[in-house]
Enzyme design. Structure first.
Site, PDB file in Angstrom:
ATOM      1  N   HIS A   1      18.918 100.522  19.260  1.00  0.00           N
ATOM      2  CA  HIS A   1      19.441 100.115  17.957  1.00  0.00           C
ATOM      3  C   HIS A   1      18.416 100.408  16.881  1.00  0.00           C
ATOM      4  CE1 HIS A   1      17.153  96.099  17.890  1.00  0.00           C
ATOM      5  NE2 HIS A   1      16.822  96.690  19.034  1.00  0.00           N
TER       6      HIS A   1
ATOM      7  N   CYS B   1      21.531  99.572  11.283  1.00  0.00           N
ATOM      8  CA  CYS B   1      22.049  99.397  12.644  1.00  0.00           C
ATOM      9  C   CYS B   1      23.447  99.976  12.813  1.00  0.00           C
ATOM     10  CB  CYS B   1      22.014  97.928  13.036  1.00  0.00           C
ATOM     11  SG  CYS B   1      23.060  96.851  12.017  1.00  0.00           S
TER      12      CYS B   1
ATOM     13  N   HIS C   1      24.613  92.597  13.277  1.00  0.00           N
ATOM     14  CA  HIS C   1      23.763  93.631  13.868  1.00  0.00           C
ATOM     15  C   HIS C   1      24.497  94.292  15.024  1.00  0.00           C
ATOM     16  CE1 HIS C   1      19.986  95.709  14.474  1.00  0.00           C
ATOM     17  NE2 HIS C   1      19.995  95.390  15.753  1.00  0.00           N
TER      18      HIS C   1
END
Length: 207
Positions: free
Chosen positions: A162, A90, A144
């Site tokens: 993402h 990510c 994340h």
């Protein structure tokens, strides 16, 4: 007709005339606690018509360019530590996309979450903002990173792109249960956009 896309302050010359044409001014956005600079003009890249020296009305917003680059990688696989372009994690995905425009982000979600300007109100999110979530455990701090692609400014619902562990590079929505309960916050690395946000796809507009 010759078209020029350009960053920065300065002048541009026609090959047939010595008159000077001002380029679109840019702004340099320094990242908090980081030694690099963003070189993207918040007002976008101006396109000039060198034949008659009248700026065209079209303006390419820097966030539009960023999102266009991000979407080129949809479907690419997730790999822990992946920095692209064949596979990403990510943070590596966000770093790679921004790198294409001259800005080097650190390689982890936590240091990325310290860059730029904190956006507390989700209704004020803009395309290109970084959004941060807790990790898979749903506990603790930032784990994340995603990049905002659309926002419903009436509700604060947003869509983001993402690199997800199970699917690779995809679009997701802030209303999805997994991300809704893990959302932490957002940071803005680009300048404020000069045009309205694009509407969200209708199926995910509700809170």
């Amino acid at each position: 007709m010759v078209l020029l896309l350009g960053y920065g302050y300065g002048t541009a010359r026609s090959q047939t005339d010595t008159n000077r044409v001002p380029q679109a001014p840019s702004r340099v956005w320094a990242a908090n606690n980081f030694l690099s600079n963003i070189m993207l003009p918040s007002e976008g890249l101006k396109i000039f018509n060198f034949r008659d020296y009248n700026p065209l009305e079209a303006v390419i917003d820097s966030a539009d360019l960023l999102i266009e680059e991000a979407r080129l990688h949809l479907g690419k696989p997730y790999r822990y530590g992946g920095k692209g372009p064949k596979a990403f994690d990510c943070a590596g995905f966000a770093r790679y996309v921004y790198l294409q425009f001259g800005f080097t982000l650190p390689g982890g979600s936590v240091p990325q979450s310290r860059l730029g300007r904190d956006i507390k109100d989700r209704k004020k999110l803009q395309r290109g903002d970084l959004v941060f979530f807790q990790g898979r455990s749903g506990k603790g701090g930032v784990g994340h990173t995603g990049i905002v692609t659309e926002v419903d400014t009436a509700t604060g619902v947003f869509r983001f792109i993402h690199a997800a562990t199970s699917t690779g590079v995809i679009h997701s929505y802030s209303t999805e249960e997994y991300y809704a309960k893990r959302y932490i916050g957002a940071r803005r690395l680009l300048g404020d956009r000069q045009k309205p946000e694009e509407p969200l796809p209708g199926r995910r507009r509700k809170k």
